[in-house]
Design a protein around this motif. Structure first.
Motif, PDB file in Angstrom:
ATOM      1  N   ASP A   2       0.836  -1.188   0.000  1.00  0.00           N
ATOM      2  CA  ASP A   2       0.000   0.000   0.000  1.00  0.00           C
ATOM      3  C   ASP A   2       0.876   1.246   0.000  1.00  0.00           C
ATOM      4  O   ASP A   2       1.716   1.446   0.876  1.00  0.00           O
ATOM      5  CB  ASP A   2      -0.890  -0.013   1.243  1.00  0.00           C
ATOM      6  CG  ASP A   2      -1.896   1.120   1.243  1.00  0.00           C
ATOM      7  OD1 ASP A   2      -1.830   1.976   0.336  1.00  0.00           O
ATOM      8  OD2 ASP A   2      -2.725   1.161   2.165  1.00  0.00           O
ATOM      9  N   GLU A   3       0.690   2.136  -0.983  1.00  0.00           N
ATOM     10  CA  GLU A   3       1.500   3.346  -1.095  1.00  0.00           C
ATOM     11  C   GLU A   3       1.293   4.266   0.111  1.00  0.00           C
ATOM     12  O   GLU A   3       2.141   5.103   0.417  1.00  0.00           O
ATOM     13  CB  GLU A   3       1.149   4.084  -2.394  1.00  0.00           C
ATOM     14  CG  GLU A   3       2.106   5.217  -2.724  1.00  0.00           C
ATOM     15  CD  GLU A   3       1.920   5.744  -4.137  1.00  0.00           C
ATOM     16  OE1 GLU A   3       2.241   6.908  -4.361  1.00  0.00           O
ATOM     17  OE2 GLU A   3       1.453   4.976  -5.008  1.00  0.00           O
ATOM     18  N   THR A   4       0.181   4.102   0.799  1.00  0.00           N
ATOM     19  CA  THR A   4      -0.085   4.919   1.992  1.00  0.00           C
ATOM     20  C   THR A   4       1.005   4.739   3.042  1.00  0.00           C
ATOM     21  O   THR A   4       1.321   5.665   3.793  1.00  0.00           O
ATOM     22  CB  THR A   4      -1.453   4.534   2.603  1.00  0.00           C
ATOM     23  OG1 THR A   4      -2.460   4.751   1.634  1.00  0.00           O
ATOM     24  CG2 THR A   4      -1.752   5.376   3.832  1.00  0.00           C
ATOM     25  N   TYR A   7       3.665   7.284   2.586  1.00  0.00           N
ATOM     26  CA  TYR A   7       3.261   8.598   3.073  1.00  0.00           C
ATOM     27  C   TYR A   7       3.317   8.647   4.599  1.00  0.00           C
ATOM     28  O   TYR A   7       3.725   9.645   5.194  1.00  0.00           O
ATOM     29  CB  TYR A   7       1.852   8.943   2.587  1.00  0.00           C
ATOM     30  CG  TYR A   7       1.724   9.023   1.088  1.00  0.00           C
ATOM     31  CD1 TYR A   7       2.640   9.748   0.335  1.00  0.00           C
ATOM     32  CD2 TYR A   7       0.699   8.361   0.421  1.00  0.00           C
ATOM     33  CE1 TYR A   7       2.530   9.807  -1.043  1.00  0.00           C
ATOM     34  CE2 TYR A   7       0.588   8.427  -0.953  1.00  0.00           C
ATOM     35  CZ  TYR A   7       1.507   9.148  -1.689  1.00  0.00           C
ATOM     36  OH  TYR A   7       1.392   9.214  -3.039  1.00  0.00           O
ATOM     37  N   ARG A   8       2.894   7.559   5.251  1.00  0.00           N
ATOM     38  CA  ARG A   8       2.940   7.509   6.709  1.00  0.00           C
ATOM     39  C   ARG A   8       4.392   7.580   7.198  1.00  0.00           C
ATOM     40  O   ARG A   8       4.692   8.250   8.190  1.00  0.00           O
ATOM     41  CB  ARG A   8       2.278   6.229   7.223  1.00  0.00           C
ATOM     42  CG  ARG A   8       0.763   6.204   7.045  1.00  0.00           C
ATOM     43  CD  ARG A   8       0.186   4.884   7.542  1.00  0.00           C
ATOM     44  NE  ARG A   8       0.542   4.638   8.920  1.00  0.00           N
ATOM     45  CZ  ARG A   8      -0.080   5.182   9.963  1.00  0.00           C
ATOM     46  NH1 ARG A   8      -1.089   6.002   9.766  1.00  0.00           N
ATOM     47  NH2 ARG A   8       0.301   4.907  11.192  1.00  0.00           N
ATOM     48  N   GLU A  18       5.102  -1.290   9.956  1.00  0.00           N
ATOM     49  CA  GLU A  18       5.049  -0.665   8.640  1.00  0.00           C
ATOM     50  C   GLU A  18       6.446  -0.313   8.136  1.00  0.00           C
ATOM     51  O   GLU A  18       6.747  -0.445   6.948  1.00  0.00           O
ATOM     52  CB  GLU A  18       4.169   0.584   8.694  1.00  0.00           C
ATOM     53  CG  GLU A  18       2.686   0.268   8.837  1.00  0.00           C
ATOM     54  CD  GLU A  18       1.840   1.490   9.075  1.00  0.00           C
ATOM     55  OE1 GLU A  18       0.635   1.452   8.763  1.00  0.00           O
ATOM     56  OE2 GLU A  18       2.372   2.494   9.604  1.00  0.00           O
ATOM     57  N   GLN A 210     -12.105   2.989   8.564  1.00  0.00           N
ATOM     58  CA  GLN A 210     -11.034   2.303   7.836  1.00  0.00           C
ATOM     59  C   GLN A 210     -10.779   0.912   8.405  1.00  0.00           C
ATOM     60  O   GLN A 210     -10.770  -0.071   7.676  1.00  0.00           O
ATOM     61  CB  GLN A 210      -9.746   3.125   7.876  1.00  0.00           C
ATOM     62  CG  GLN A 210      -8.606   2.501   7.067  1.00  0.00           C
ATOM     63  CD  GLN A 210      -7.294   3.237   7.215  1.00  0.00           C
ATOM     64  OE1 GLN A 210      -6.952   3.661   8.319  1.00  0.00           O
ATOM     65  NE2 GLN A 210      -6.577   3.405   6.117  1.00  0.00           N
ATOM     66  N   GLU A 250     -10.053   5.476   1.105  1.00  0.00           N
ATOM     67  CA  GLU A 250      -8.906   6.346   0.825  1.00  0.00           C
ATOM     68  C   GLU A 250      -9.324   7.686   0.238  1.00  0.00           C
ATOM     69  O   GLU A 250      -8.643   8.691   0.421  1.00  0.00           O
ATOM     70  CB  GLU A 250      -7.926   5.650  -0.116  1.00  0.00           C
ATOM     71  CG  GLU A 250      -7.071   4.591   0.559  1.00  0.00           C
ATOM     72  CD  GLU A 250      -6.229   5.159   1.702  1.00  0.00           C
ATOM     73  OE1 GLU A 250      -5.690   6.271   1.563  1.00  0.00           O
ATOM     74  OE2 GLU A 250      -6.119   4.492   2.737  1.00  0.00           O
ATOM     75  N   ALA A 254      -7.381  10.547   2.522  1.00  0.00           N
ATOM     76  CA  ALA A 254      -6.074  10.886   1.944  1.00  0.00           C
ATOM     77  C   ALA A 254      -5.639  12.304   2.286  1.00  0.00           C
ATOM     78  O   ALA A 254      -4.458  12.638   2.203  1.00  0.00           O
ATOM     79  CB  ALA A 254      -6.105  10.704   0.424  1.00  0.00           C
ATOM     80  N   ARG A 256      -5.130  13.614   5.011  1.00  0.00           N
ATOM     81  CA  ARG A 256      -4.206  13.712   6.139  1.00  0.00           C
ATOM     82  C   ARG A 256      -2.752  13.718   5.681  1.00  0.00           C
ATOM     83  O   ARG A 256      -1.859  14.102   6.441  1.00  0.00           O
ATOM     84  CB  ARG A 256      -4.463  12.585   7.140  1.00  0.00           C
ATOM     85  CG  ARG A 256      -4.073  11.184   6.688  1.00  0.00           C
ATOM     86  CD  ARG A 256      -4.706  10.156   7.610  1.00  0.00           C
ATOM     87  NE  ARG A 256      -4.164   8.820   7.468  1.00  0.00           N
ATOM     88  CZ  ARG A 256      -4.506   7.966   6.518  1.00  0.00           C
ATOM     89  NH1 ARG A 256      -5.370   8.341   5.582  1.00  0.00           N
ATOM     90  NH2 ARG A 256      -3.992   6.755   6.488  1.00  0.00           N
ATOM     91  N   PHE A 257      -2.508  13.292   4.436  1.00  0.00           N
ATOM     92  CA  PHE A 257      -1.163  13.358   3.860  1.00  0.00           C
ATOM     93  C   PHE A 257      -1.051  14.507   2.852  1.00  0.00           C
ATOM     94  O   PHE A 257      -0.181  14.530   2.007  1.00  0.00           O
ATOM     95  CB  PHE A 257      -0.815  12.038   3.173  1.00  0.00           C
ATOM     96  CG  PHE A 257      -0.772  10.870   4.107  1.00  0.00           C
ATOM     97  CD1 PHE A 257       0.110  10.860   5.182  1.00  0.00           C
ATOM     98  CD2 PHE A 257      -1.611   9.791   3.932  1.00  0.00           C
ATOM     99  CE1 PHE A 257       0.150   9.774   6.054  1.00  0.00           C
ATOM    100  CE2 PHE A 257      -1.581   8.703   4.802  1.00  0.00           C
ATOM    101  CZ  PHE A 257      -0.699   8.700   5.864  1.00  0.00           C
ATOM    102  N   THR A 261      -7.635  12.575  -3.391  1.00  0.00           N
ATOM    103  CA  THR A 261      -7.838  11.355  -4.158  1.00  0.00           C
ATOM    104  C   THR A 261      -9.198  11.411  -4.834  1.00  0.00           C
ATOM    105  O   THR A 261     -10.225  11.528  -4.171  1.00  0.00           O
ATOM    106  CB  THR A 261      -7.779  10.116  -3.248  1.00  0.00           C
ATOM    107  OG1 THR A 261      -6.511  10.085  -2.594  1.00  0.00           O
ATOM    108  CG2 THR A 261      -7.958   8.844  -4.053  1.00  0.00           C
TER     109      THR A 261
END
Length: 280
Positions: A2-4, A7-8, A18, A210, A250, A254, A256-257, A261
């Motif tokens: 997951d690309e998230t 970002y995290r 993670e 989520q 998402e 999204a 929050r980053f 989206t």
């Protein structure tokens, strides 16, 4: 992957699990490393540009780099990429980059907790996000034009916070003390989960789940409905009606980053979202 998670990690909010997952993914291939450093370069540029240094040349240069990144985008899940969606993604990400020239995001500013009975965080900025760490270890991403109020110490067997605006919660698990988000229209009760709550002055409250599970309650404590991951509840205090729908989570979290989206969206809806998000 997951690309998230990337970002995290860049936002300093990744868990140890993670981080390990990201490290293993980076070791897997040079292509993965290339994707990571492309994203990191764009992220770093967005968070370092100041209003004083902004120029049309810099903007054009940055947009060119970000478009190249999108054009050669390698999906982390290995699935084919729809070119139309990439084009929409280009517009959305470019809009976020433009916003970086207006103000410096506050993602990396850790709030200072003052020794008072009640703590209030107000995010007055129009296009930035604040991270707030609560006494129990819960992480809150407070969106622009939002207000969060809570006690310096959670007592009475519950962890209660009050919200005006929008926030994403990553709740620290504590089965003995439920976590409760109180808004002007309803309450959201959780144990250890992640969800987004959005309120509006007209008495409409959205809850998007989520992970985990949440229980929605009226302000008097009476139960409304329970949500499962991937569901969103829209409650109106004026009509006292609640609508439950399945959504792409998402798209609603999204922000929050500092990302927008939009999937399969029309140009008019993209423009409306940008106007709504950045007040332009």
């Amino acid at each position: 992957m997951d690309e998230t998670i990337i970002y995290r990690y860049l936002a300093g909010a990744a868990t140890e699990e993670e981080k390990l997952q990201l490290l293993n993914w980076l070791k897997a291939s040079l292509a993965n490393k290339s994707v990571f450093f492309d994203i990191k370069a764009i992220w770093s540029a967005k968070h370092s540009i100041s209003q004083n240094k902004a120029s049309s040349e810099q903007l054009e240069e940055s947009l060119s780099a970000i478009n190249q990144r999108i054009d050669r985008f390698i999906p982390l899940n290995g699935k084919p990429v729809d070119r139309h969606r990439l084009w929409i993604r280009r517009i959305a990400v470019a809009a976020v980059l433009v916003a970086a020239f207006v103000s410096i995001p506050l993602l990396y500013n850790s709030p200072e907790i003052t020794p008072v009975a009640e703590i209030v965080y107000i995010n007055d900025a129009q296009d930035s996000v604040k991270k707030v760490f609560l006494p129990d270890g819960t992480l809150v991403w407070l969106n622009a034009s939002s207000r969060l109020t809570y006690s310096a110490e959670f007592t009475d067997g519950r962890r209660l916070v009050e919200l005006q605006g929008e926030a994403f919660f990553e709740v620290a698990k504590d089965t003995l003390n439920p976590f409760i988000v109180k808004t002007n229209t309803m309450m959201v009760k959780a144990i250890g989960t992640s969800f987004c709550v959005t309120t509006s002055p007209d008495g409409v409250c959205k809850t998007t789940l989520q992970t985990g599970a949440v229980q929605l309650l009226r302000t008097d404590g009476n139960k409304l409905v329970a949500l499962t991951p991937g569901q969103q509840a829209v409650y109106s205090s004026s009509s006292e009606r609640i609508e439950i729908r399945n959504v792409d989570v998402e798209e609603y979290i999204a922000w929050r980053f500092d990302l927008i989206t939009l999937a399969g969206a029309s140009i008019s809806s993209i423009i409306h979202r940008i106007e709504e998000t950045y007040g332009i």
